[in-house]
Design a protein around this motif. Sequence first.
Motif, PDB file in Angstrom:
ATOM      1  N   ASP A   5      -7.355  21.113  -1.930  1.00  0.00           N
ATOM      2  CA  ASP A   5      -7.871  20.195  -2.177  1.00  0.00           C
ATOM      3  C   ASP A   5      -6.375  18.913  -2.818  1.00  0.00           C
ATOM      4  O   ASP A   5      -7.424  17.766  -3.043  1.00  0.00           O
ATOM      5  CB  ASP A   5      -8.544  20.316  -3.470  1.00  0.00           C
ATOM      6  N   SER A   6      -5.156  19.694  -2.044  1.00  0.00           N
ATOM      7  CA  SER A   6      -4.143  18.589  -2.581  1.00  0.00           C
ATOM      8  C   SER A   6      -4.827  17.879  -0.720  1.00  0.00           C
ATOM      9  O   SER A   6      -5.316  17.586  -0.028  1.00  0.00           O
ATOM     10  CB  SER A   6      -2.810  18.798  -2.076  1.00  0.00           C
ATOM     11  N   PRO A   7      -4.498  16.321  -1.107  1.00  0.00           N
ATOM     12  CA  PRO A   7      -4.749  15.554  -0.327  1.00  0.00           C
ATOM     13  C   PRO A   7      -3.780  15.003   0.720  1.00  0.00           C
ATOM     14  O   PRO A   7      -2.671  15.743   0.702  1.00  0.00           O
ATOM     15  CB  PRO A   7      -4.651  13.876  -1.104  1.00  0.00           C
ATOM     16  N   ASP A   8      -3.606  14.837   1.802  1.00  0.00           N
ATOM     17  CA  ASP A   8      -3.253  14.694   3.199  1.00  0.00           C
ATOM     18  C   ASP A   8      -2.241  13.330   3.707  1.00  0.00           C
ATOM     19  O   ASP A   8      -4.040  12.482   3.664  1.00  0.00           O
ATOM     20  CB  ASP A   8      -4.015  16.142   4.375  1.00  0.00           C
ATOM     21  N   ALA A   9      -1.674  12.912   3.886  1.00  0.00           N
ATOM     22  CA  ALA A   9      -1.039  12.016   4.028  1.00  0.00           C
ATOM     23  C   ALA A   9      -1.633  11.441   5.206  1.00  0.00           C
ATOM     24  O   ALA A   9      -1.815  10.703   5.284  1.00  0.00           O
ATOM     25  CB  ALA A   9       0.733  11.611   4.076  1.00  0.00           C
ATOM     26  N   SER A  10      -2.096  11.876   5.918  1.00  0.00           N
ATOM     27  CA  SER A  10      -1.820  11.491   7.860  1.00  0.00           C
ATOM     28  C   SER A  10      -3.933  11.607   7.646  1.00  0.00           C
ATOM     29  O   SER A  10      -4.304  10.109   8.179  1.00  0.00           O
ATOM     30  CB  SER A  10      -2.164  12.725   8.860  1.00  0.00           C
ATOM     31  N   THR A  11      -4.842  12.240   6.559  1.00  0.00           N
ATOM     32  CA  THR A  11      -6.135  11.388   6.444  1.00  0.00           C
ATOM     33  C   THR A  11      -6.194  10.570   5.665  1.00  0.00           C
ATOM     34  O   THR A  11      -6.706   9.353   5.628  1.00  0.00           O
ATOM     35  CB  THR A  11      -6.871  12.784   5.502  1.00  0.00           C
ATOM     36  N   SER A  12      -5.644  10.140   4.315  1.00  0.00           N
ATOM     37  CA  SER A  12      -5.264   9.481   3.358  1.00  0.00           C
ATOM     38  C   SER A  12      -4.553   7.386   4.614  1.00  0.00           C
ATOM     39  O   SER A  12      -5.509   7.100   4.467  1.00  0.00           O
ATOM     40  CB  SER A  12      -4.495   9.119   2.562  1.00  0.00           C
ATOM     41  N   PHE A  13      -4.156   8.027   5.309  1.00  0.00           N
ATOM     42  CA  PHE A  13      -3.369   6.669   6.698  1.00  0.00           C
ATOM     43  C   PHE A  13      -4.778   6.654   7.001  1.00  0.00           C
ATOM     44  O   PHE A  13      -4.931   5.576   7.504  1.00  0.00           O
ATOM     45  CB  PHE A  13      -2.093   7.166   6.972  1.00  0.00           C
ATOM     46  N   SER A  14      -5.186   7.219   7.569  1.00  0.00           N
ATOM     47  CA  SER A  14      -6.331   7.396   8.701  1.00  0.00           C
ATOM     48  C   SER A  14      -7.243   6.687   8.408  1.00  0.00           C
ATOM     49  O   SER A  14      -8.280   5.931   9.171  1.00  0.00           O
ATOM     50  CB  SER A  14      -6.625   8.506   9.091  1.00  0.00           C
ATOM     51  N   LYS A  15      -7.914   6.281   7.073  1.00  0.00           N
ATOM     52  CA  LYS A  15      -8.511   5.543   6.543  1.00  0.00           C
ATOM     53  C   LYS A  15      -8.085   4.570   6.069  1.00  0.00           C
ATOM     54  O   LYS A  15      -9.793   4.164   5.511  1.00  0.00           O
ATOM     55  CB  LYS A  15      -9.362   6.756   5.292  1.00  0.00           C
ATOM     56  N   LEU A  16      -7.537   4.078   6.424  1.00  0.00           N
ATOM     57  CA  LEU A  16      -7.111   2.826   5.814  1.00  0.00           C
ATOM     58  C   LEU A  16      -7.234   1.535   6.601  1.00  0.00           C
ATOM     59  O   LEU A  16      -7.716   2.000   8.195  1.00  0.00           O
ATOM     60  CB  LEU A  16      -5.156   2.504   5.849  1.00  0.00           C
ATOM     61  N   LYS A  17      -7.892   0.486   6.280  1.00  0.00           N
ATOM     62  CA  LYS A  17      -8.588  -0.339   7.191  1.00  0.00           C
ATOM     63  C   LYS A  17      -6.859  -1.057   7.908  1.00  0.00           C
ATOM     64  O   LYS A  17      -6.367  -1.622   7.463  1.00  0.00           O
ATOM     65  CB  LYS A  17      -9.202  -1.382   6.532  1.00  0.00           C
ATOM     66  N   LYS A  18      -7.156  -0.489   9.077  1.00  0.00           N
ATOM     67  CA  LYS A  18      -6.512  -1.729  10.018  1.00  0.00           C
ATOM     68  C   LYS A  18      -6.186  -3.110   9.635  1.00  0.00           C
ATOM     69  O   LYS A  18      -4.978  -4.011   9.461  1.00  0.00           O
ATOM     70  CB  LYS A  18      -6.189  -1.846  11.137  1.00  0.00           C
ATOM     71  N   THR A  19      -7.306  -4.324   9.319  1.00  0.00           N
ATOM     72  CA  THR A  19      -6.684  -5.655   8.806  1.00  0.00           C
ATOM     73  C   THR A  19      -6.377  -5.765   7.482  1.00  0.00           C
ATOM     74  O   THR A  19      -5.625  -6.669   7.317  1.00  0.00           O
ATOM     75  CB  THR A  19      -8.147  -6.281   8.797  1.00  0.00           C
ATOM     76  N   ILE A  74       0.942  -1.247  -0.172  1.00  0.00           N
ATOM     77  CA  ILE A  74      -0.229   0.223  -0.111  1.00  0.00           C
ATOM     78  C   ILE A  74       0.947   1.357  -0.567  1.00  0.00           C
ATOM     79  O   ILE A  74       1.962   1.245   0.802  1.00  0.00           O
ATOM     80  CB  ILE A  74      -0.702  -0.026   1.059  1.00  0.00           C
ATOM     81  N   ARG A  75       0.480   2.328  -0.979  1.00  0.00           N
ATOM     82  CA  ARG A  75       1.732   3.589  -1.073  1.00  0.00           C
ATOM     83  C   ARG A  75       0.506   4.375   0.044  1.00  0.00           C
ATOM     84  O   ARG A  75      -0.683   4.292  -0.932  1.00  0.00           O
ATOM     85  CB  ARG A  75       1.742   3.941  -1.943  1.00  0.00           C
ATOM     86  N   VAL A  76       0.292   5.401   0.575  1.00  0.00           N
ATOM     87  CA  VAL A  76      -0.540   6.877   1.589  1.00  0.00           C
ATOM     88  C   VAL A  76      -0.391   7.600   0.803  1.00  0.00           C
ATOM     89  O   VAL A  76       0.667   8.311   0.040  1.00  0.00           O
ATOM     90  CB  VAL A  76      -0.090   6.137   3.037  1.00  0.00           C
ATOM     91  N   SER A  77      -1.323   7.552   0.068  1.00  0.00           N
ATOM     92  CA  SER A  77      -1.389   9.273  -0.822  1.00  0.00           C
ATOM     93  C   SER A  77      -1.298  10.331   0.406  1.00  0.00           C
ATOM     94  O   SER A  77      -1.447  10.322   1.023  1.00  0.00           O
ATOM     95  CB  SER A  77      -2.048   8.924  -2.352  1.00  0.00           C
ATOM     96  N   GLY A  78      -0.873  10.928  -0.855  1.00  0.00           N
ATOM     97  CA  GLY A  78      -0.803  12.810  -0.064  1.00  0.00           C
ATOM     98  C   GLY A  78       0.115  12.989   0.282  1.00  0.00           C
ATOM     99  O   GLY A  78       0.758  12.544   0.549  1.00  0.00           O
ATOM    100  N   HIS A  79       0.088  14.334   0.545  1.00  0.00           N
ATOM    101  CA  HIS A  79       1.111  15.538   0.897  1.00  0.00           C
ATOM    102  C   HIS A  79       1.229  15.032   2.472  1.00  0.00           C
ATOM    103  O   HIS A  79       0.981  15.103   3.514  1.00  0.00           O
ATOM    104  CB  HIS A  79       0.879  16.607   0.737  1.00  0.00           C
ATOM    105  N   PRO A  80       2.479  15.571   2.819  1.00  0.00           N
ATOM    106  CA  PRO A  80       3.052  15.386   4.752  1.00  0.00           C
ATOM    107  C   PRO A  80       3.362  16.527   5.082  1.00  0.00           C
ATOM    108  O   PRO A  80       3.110  17.510   4.272  1.00  0.00           O
ATOM    109  CB  PRO A  80       4.441  14.793   4.420  1.00  0.00           C
ATOM    110  N   LEU A  81       2.463  15.976   6.789  1.00  0.00           N
ATOM    111  CA  LEU A  81       2.700  17.411   7.600  1.00  0.00           C
ATOM    112  C   LEU A  81       1.433  18.675   7.609  1.00  0.00           C
ATOM    113  O   LEU A  81       2.328  20.220   7.515  1.00  0.00           O
ATOM    114  CB  LEU A  81       4.337  18.312   7.610  1.00  0.00           C
ATOM    115  N   GLY A  82       0.493  18.230   6.648  1.00  0.00           N
ATOM    116  CA  GLY A  82      -0.243  19.657   5.922  1.00  0.00           C
ATOM    117  C   GLY A  82       0.246  20.525   4.719  1.00  0.00           C
ATOM    118  O   GLY A  82      -0.505  21.637   4.589  1.00  0.00           O
ATOM    119  N   GLN A  83       1.818  20.254   4.377  1.00  0.00           N
ATOM    120  CA  GLN A  83       2.000  21.220   3.154  1.00  0.00           C
ATOM    121  C   GLN A  83       1.003  20.619   2.350  1.00  0.00           C
ATOM    122  O   GLN A  83       0.341  19.501   1.777  1.00  0.00           O
ATOM    123  CB  GLN A  83       3.791  20.684   3.275  1.00  0.00           C
ATOM    124  N   ARG A  84       0.922  21.731   1.288  1.00  0.00           N
ATOM    125  CA  ARG A  84      -0.938  21.674  -0.064  1.00  0.00           C
ATOM    126  C   ARG A  84      -0.806  22.634  -1.315  1.00  0.00           C
ATOM    127  O   ARG A  84       0.410  24.234  -0.626  1.00  0.00           O
ATOM    128  CB  ARG A  84      -2.208  21.660   0.622  1.00  0.00           C
TER     129      ARG A  84
END
Length: 324
Positions: free
Chosen positions: A78-92, A64-74
Motif C-alpha cells: 500500500d506504499s504510495p507511488d510518486a508517478s501515480t501521485s504526480f498524474s493526479k495533480l491538476k495541471k492548472t 507542491i511536494r509530490v508524495s510517494g516513492h520513486p520508480l515503483g519501489q515500495r
Amino acid sequence: MNDSKTIYQQQPTELRYVSRRKGLTPVADFSDRMVVFVHVPKAAGTNLDHFMAYMSEATGEPRIRVSGHPLGQRMSADSPDASTSFSKLKKTDLHSLRYLTGHIPYGVHEGFARRPLYMTMLREPIDRYVSHFFMGVSRGAWPADADIGALFERGAFVADAMTRQIAGHWRGDLPCDDATLAEACDNLDNKFDVVGFADRAEETFQAVIALLNWPDIAYEIHQFGVARPSEVPNRVRNAFKPFAHLDQQLYEHARHRPTPCADGLLHGLSILPPSHQFADKVLLALIRLRSGDDPVPFRIIEKSLFERETAALAAHGVSLKRFE
C-alpha cells in the motif's frame, strides 16, 4: 509562528548556521523560475525540502511536494507511488508553482509555463542503499537479516535507482544501461542548476541561499540514519554492490563538479553585501526527530536578534556550528 520560549523548550542538541558565501550574488533574478527539487531518497535532501516548504509559507509562493516513492519501489503493497501521485495533480495548479519537490525524476517541468531551476542532492550509492535498507528495517518492512537480492526481486529496491531518477525515469522496470548513464550525466552537466552531495550538504545550502536570495539558515539536523556505516555488516554492503554499478559511475562523474551551482549562475566577490528582503534575516528551523511534530516549527527573525539569542541556546545545552 512560534515564540522563542516555545522553540527553545524543544531542546535541540546542535544547530548548524549556514549563510551564503561572502560576496556571492546571483547573476540574474530567478524569482520567475520554478524550482524543481529532484529528491533522491536517503541522500540528505530532507532538510532542503523542509527549507523550501518554510520559504513557501513565509512568502506565499506556491509549493507542491509530490508524495510517494520513486520508480515503483515500495516497502509495502500500500506504499504510495510518486508517478501515480504526480498524474493526479491538476495541471492548472502546477503552472504557477514556485517550488515542485518530491521523489520525482528529471523532466517533470515539460509543458509548464515557467522555466525550471533544477536541484538535486546525491550520495555515495552503497551508503544510500544501506541507509534505505535500515530505514525499512526500522519501519518493520523487512528484518535486518533479509535477503537483499530478494528485496530487489520483489520491487522494494531498484538497481541503479539514482541514475534512473536523474536520467528521467518514472518506472523502475525500464532498461537501465550505458545509454541511461550517459543521459543522466548529461542532465547533471547541462540541465541541473544545483547538484549537491550528502557529505557537503551545507555547501549546497550556501549555494541555494545565494541563488534564491533566502535568509541565512539555522537548523537542526533532521532524519539521522538508523545505522552508521561503521556499524553496517559487510554482508549488507556487499549485497548492494552488484546493483549499483551505474550509480557508482554517475556519482564519480558528479564529484568532479567544482561547486554545487552550475557555471554562470552566481558571481562575486562584491564589496557591498547583497540587498534583498531577507538579507538581514535568519530562517530558524528547529526540526525535531519525533513523530507528532506537525507543523514543524520555524521562524524568520532578524540576525541581530538571533545573535542575542545564541546565549539562550547555549544555556539549554545547544551547540552552534557555523558555515560561512
